[in-house]
Design a protein around this motif. Structure first.
Motif, short mmCIF file in Angstrom:
data_model
loop_
_atom_site.label_atom_id
_atom_site.label_comp_id
_atom_site.label_asym_id
_atom_site.label_seq_id
_atom_site.Cartn_x
_atom_site.Cartn_y
_atom_site.Cartn_z
N THR A 149 23.15 11.41 -55.62
CA THR A 149 22.85 11.48 -57.05
C THR A 149 21.52 10.78 -57.34
O THR A 149 21.09 9.92 -56.58
CB THR A 149 23.98 10.84 -57.88
N ILE A 150 20.92 11.18 -58.44
CA ILE A 150 19.69 10.50 -58.86
C ILE A 150 19.99 9.35 -59.81
O ILE A 150 19.11 8.60 -60.18
CB ILE A 150 18.72 11.50 -59.54
N ILE A 151 21.25 9.21 -60.19
CA ILE A 151 21.66 8.13 -61.09
C ILE A 151 21.68 6.82 -60.30
O ILE A 151 22.26 6.75 -59.21
CB ILE A 151 23.05 8.42 -61.69
N PRO A 152 21.08 5.77 -60.83
CA PRO A 152 21.04 4.49 -60.10
C PRO A 152 22.44 3.93 -59.84
O PRO A 152 23.35 4.08 -60.67
CB PRO A 152 20.27 3.56 -61.05
N TYR A 153 22.59 3.30 -58.71
CA TYR A 153 23.85 2.69 -58.29
C TYR A 153 24.39 1.74 -59.35
O TYR A 153 25.57 1.69 -59.62
CB TYR A 153 23.62 1.95 -56.97
#
Length: 70
Positions: free
Chosen positions: A4-8
């Motif tokens: 995913t491109i969503i930050p951890y």
């Protein structure tokens, strides 16, 4: 693994805010998520691949389990 491109940090931002009174435990071969109350545990969730487990009323969310059984 997450692709995913969503930050951890955004995905798991509430991970450290778990309640201390919630436990996962195996009872009678079934996995439960329980919340500790004064004299018992309240069933929050049942984890099972067997559909018949969900039909048993004693395993329904909201029911309580005595300390003696755990």
């Amino acid at each position: 693994m997450l692709y995913t491109i969503i930050p951890y940090e955004l995905i798991f931002e509430h991970r450290d805010n778990t309640k201390d009174n919630i436990i996962e435990i195996n009872i009678e071969g079934k996995m439960f998520l329980l919340e500790k109350e004064e004299n018992s545990y309240k069933i929050i969730r049942l984890y099972s691949t067997n559909p018949n487990d969900y039909l048993e009323t004693k395993y329904m969310p909201g029911n309580t389990i005595d300390f003696k059984k755990i």
